[in-house]
Design a protein around this motif. Sequence first.
Motif, short mmCIF file in Angstrom:
data_model
loop_
_atom_site.label_atom_id
_atom_site.label_comp_id
_atom_site.label_asym_id
_atom_site.label_seq_id
_atom_site.Cartn_x
_atom_site.Cartn_y
_atom_site.Cartn_z
N UNK A 1 6.17 19.94 2.68
CA UNK A 1 7.16 19.77 3.37
C UNK A 1 7.68 18.83 4.88
N UNK A 2 7.31 18.46 5.55
CA UNK A 2 7.55 17.97 6.57
C UNK A 2 7.97 16.94 6.34
N UNK A 3 6.77 16.09 5.74
CA UNK A 3 7.33 14.79 4.95
C UNK A 3 7.99 14.37 3.47
N UNK A 4 8.14 15.32 2.56
CA UNK A 4 9.09 15.01 1.48
C UNK A 4 10.62 15.87 1.59
N UNK A 5 10.39 16.90 2.88
CA UNK A 5 11.90 17.29 2.64
C UNK A 5 12.44 18.80 2.07
N UNK A 6 13.15 19.18 1.30
CA UNK A 6 13.42 20.67 0.91
C UNK A 6 13.21 20.01 -0.83
N UNK B 1 3.58 8.45 2.12
CA UNK B 1 3.94 9.57 2.78
C UNK B 1 3.22 9.76 4.31
N UNK B 2 1.76 8.34 4.46
CA UNK B 2 2.09 8.31 5.59
C UNK B 2 3.08 7.92 6.78
N UNK B 3 3.53 6.62 5.79
CA UNK B 3 4.28 6.46 6.83
C UNK B 3 6.04 6.78 6.72
N UNK C 1 0.86 -1.37 0.45
CA UNK C 1 0.11 0.31 -0.58
C UNK C 1 0.97 0.96 -0.13
N UNK C 2 0.60 1.84 -0.98
CA UNK C 2 1.29 3.62 -0.98
C UNK C 2 0.84 4.38 -0.48
N UNK C 3 0.21 5.17 0.67
CA UNK C 3 0.02 5.68 1.23
C UNK C 3 0.27 6.86 1.41
N UNK C 4 -0.67 8.12 1.15
CA UNK C 4 -1.39 9.38 1.51
C UNK C 4 -0.99 9.94 2.98
N UNK C 5 -0.34 11.19 3.25
CA UNK C 5 -0.42 11.15 4.23
C UNK C 5 -1.05 12.90 4.47
N UNK C 6 -1.86 13.55 3.06
CA UNK C 6 -1.95 15.08 2.93
C UNK C 6 -2.74 15.99 4.00
N UNK C 7 -4.46 15.29 3.81
CA UNK C 7 -5.23 16.19 4.42
C UNK C 7 -5.29 14.83 5.18
#
Length: 433
Positions: free
Chosen positions: A156-161, A85-87, A48-54
């Motif tokens: 930006x917290x999840x993926x960085x610069x 992203x979620x994990x 499972x490739x997750x999303x953590x946006x909203x």
Amino acid sequence: MIKNQVDIITMGCSKNLIDSEILMKQFEENGYKCVHDSAHPKGEIVVVNTCGFIQDAKEESINTILELAQAKEEGRIKKLFVMGCLSQRYREELQKEIPAVDKYYGKFDYKQLISDLGCRLIDTCNGRRHITTPRHYAYLKISEGCDRHCAYCAIPIITGKHVSRPMEDILEEAQQLVDGGVRELLVIAQELTFYGLDLYGTRKIAELVTRLAEIKKLRWIRLHYAYPTDFPMELLDVMREQKKVCKYMDIALQHISDRMLERMHRHITSQQTYQLIQDMREKVPGIALRTTMMVGFPGETEEDFQQLLDFVRWARFERLGAFAYSEEDGTYGAIHYKDDVPEEVKQERLSRLMALQQEISAEIEAEAIGKKMLVVVDQKQGDYYVGRTQYSSPEVDTEVLIPADERRLRTGCFYEATITGAEEFDLYAEVGS
């Protein structure tokens, strides 16, 4: 349970989709069969490739993991892995809450899954992925991360610069995709206008798009996810002058009230936003603008919202999506603002905004009746071929429906069609014999 089959389920955006496609190619090189987004996964391995946006996206990802964890406990799948992203952000919490998952991976270490299964990690060259989209179009990711720090956004917290890919690598991948039959490239990034700044000391998006347009057999280039502040106007010159570049820009504006823009840390004013939209329409006549708006951000008053409605009436966006603010852990908004707009007010404002856009969309689509437009056929569905003009992106925008009983058309081919009818989010057309 099917032995040597891997089911990969992708949640969220097209950037996640590319990661899934890369992983699928790795599995296939190691002798596995891969199935993408099956409604009923039957492989012995599920990823499972997750999303953590909203919040809604996080809940959807968690519910999917829970369902599959239950399937594992019932013996319907053998191994369950989670990435994305979620994990990336909540790995420790997820491990405690859903221990049935064999292992959690983040957004950038997912290839380690191959080695953990005792397989050989293939050194992937650009373009080596299992394309899950129809053969004639594919996404092309040009960077990762984001240097913007909007008050509501956790990306930006999840993926960085922001990290740009070297231009030559992107061009090599694009050429390989076109050699494989792709005729439309959907260029994506979290913030594509920043492209090249970290590698070359200056923004290179206009140059990149110009060089992509030089690839033979490529028909369309579509741009996704621009940022309005300090927008590189030279990109509009490329869009106007290069026929392969679709007159389509996906640019999230979020709001128009100066109060809200400042609180959101958007670093742009209402006046500058109005001017940008006017400049875009003047520099690229006929451009279709897609945007996203947010309602219910902390402190939003009815007056702020009325300014947003007035702006949407003025701008007449061809495409507009909207969502209600949800507080995201670790963001400036979550730390410094109280989420003080009641949920029922958020939803009421969201409904009013989308009702207005529905009226605007219906009027804009009706204006297309009688016009001839180039249409690419994406698929056949029931009694219609389903296609798009250069003004629509796959899955999210207006589709063109062409009766299938009048003439046989080929998926992935481009046809000149006459628009015969329109609804709010669909056009009807005929292709001459």
